[in-house]
Design a protein around this motif. Structure first.
Motif: not given
Length: 385
Positions: A104-106, A257-259, A312-316
């Motif tokens: 979903y991040r690709f 490998g960084n999402p 903490i928005g990168q974990y949404v």
């Protein structure tokens, strides 16, 4: 040949074996004790000779033309063989689980699946209409939260206050007088007994608090939830932390490998990974820009003790057809007039030191009222026409 006769069980062979055994035992009678029914009977002699023959046959090479005997398998060897067989399966299963979380991040995967996930897209007619709220509203919210954090943590701000001009000190004196009348600015740290946690300051300031927890989506890892209160529509609910890279700056090794790499509309990238090389780069830039006790950015989002509860928005997680987005990303450039004593709460820093360029931040804005217990979902893919 004697073993062959014994296995047939003839009387002559039994008598012959018994006499031969007696002659042997007579020679070594001083070293063994004969007991009735053990070695003193023909049946015992037959058992002894037969067992001896089996032992010899087990160690002797097989006869010509005979089928080879299967070698016994030990439990250890069989378990190791099963372990080697199961390893590829576990490896493939682990890779599949990682891909389910990462896809979903690709961006290429999202682009190929646009027609299958129409509700996961966000369409804006033009770049100027990508902002849900004005920059003035964003700035006002950040200043409100950061000032509350500054006042709450005032016992650690004495070194910073000595470097601030008198008008700034008087401003905080006015803020203190509202909450704690008859307490002077420099005496406040001695009267401060109950220091609130950052999430409690956020709740007291904006009426809600957020935190990371296991996502409600299967195999999605961590997510962000509203843990207390109500998030009104059109309010800044979170910030996307990380190192800010211009289009021409190197980010190849950090991106492997960084999402957590966010791409802005103008190509600016924000690396929100709190591990590995990304973590090292951010801390290095944070130490580079520090001016004595004055910090130009917040690095606590890299740890478990977060100073800015919005960072903490990168974990949404990305929305789905079943769970539409309730927040959206919005870019915000920090103005030059931003108070220097509050920059310690900004969770972003530029990769290259440049006094002329403004700092890019990305905030998340609520698209509707979000109740307590709900998870935040955003659109990872925005199409600007």
């Amino acid at each position: 040949m004697e073993k062959e006769k014994v296995s047939k069980g003839t009387a002559s062979s039994s008598t012959h074996l018994f006499s031969e055994l007696e002659s042997k035992m007579g020679k070594h009678g001083g070293h063994r004790r004969q007991e009735p029914g053990v070695l003193g009977t023909p049946s015992a002699a037959l058992r002894a000779e037969t067992e001896g023959g089996r032992a010899k046959a087990a160690s002797a090479p097989p006869l010509a033309g005979a089928a080879p005997r299967p070698r016994p398998t030990s439990p250890a060897s069989s378990s190791s063989r099963r372990h080697r067989t199961a390893m590829p399966g576990r490896l493939l299963w682990g890779l599949w689980q990682r891909w389910r979380r990462y896809r979903y991040r690709f961006v290429p995967w999202i682009a190929l699946n646009l027609s299958h996930n129409p509700r996961t897209l966000r369409y804006v007619p033009e770049e100027s209409k990508d902002k849900v709220i004005s920059d003035e509203d964003v700035l006002g919210t950040l200043l409100k939260v950061f000032q509350a954090l500054f006042i709450n943590d005032f016992n650690k701000q004495s070194d910073i206050l000595t470097m601030l001009p008198e008008p700034v000190k008087s401003k905080y004196q006015d803020l203190l007088s509202v909450q704690h009348p008859r307490v002077k600015l420099l005496e406040y740290r001695h009267h401060q007994q109950n220091i609130l946690k950052p999430e409690e300051v956020l709740y007291k300031t904006l009426g809600f608090s957020i935190a990371r927890a296991t996502s409600s989506l299967m195999s999605a890892g961590k997510g962000v939830f509203v843990t207390k209160g109500l998030v009104p529509k059109g309010v800044v609910v979170s910030m996307y932390p990380g190192t800010v890279y211009q289009k021409y700056e190197p980010i190849f090794f950090q991106s492997i490998g960084n999402p957590f790499i966010f791409r802005c509309l103008d190509g600016v990238l924000i690396d929100g990974n709190d591990k590995g090389i990304s973590k090292i780069v951010y801390r290095s830039c944070n130490g580079r820009d520090r001016l004595g006790p004055l910090k130009m950015s917040d690095s606590t989002w890299l740890t478990s003790e977060i100073q800015n509860p919005l960072a903490i928005g990168q974990y949404v997680n990305n929305c789905s057809n079943d769970r539409p987005a309730n927040v959206c990303y919005q870019e915000f450039d920090v103005p030059a007039v931003f108070p220097i004593e509050l920059k310690q709460y900004l969770p972003n820093i530029a990769y290259s030191y440049d006094k002329q360029s403004t700092l890019r931040c990305v905030i998340l804005v609520a698209l509707r009222d979000i109740k307590q217990g709900e998870e935040l979902f955003s659109n990872y893919y925005t199409i600007v026409r």
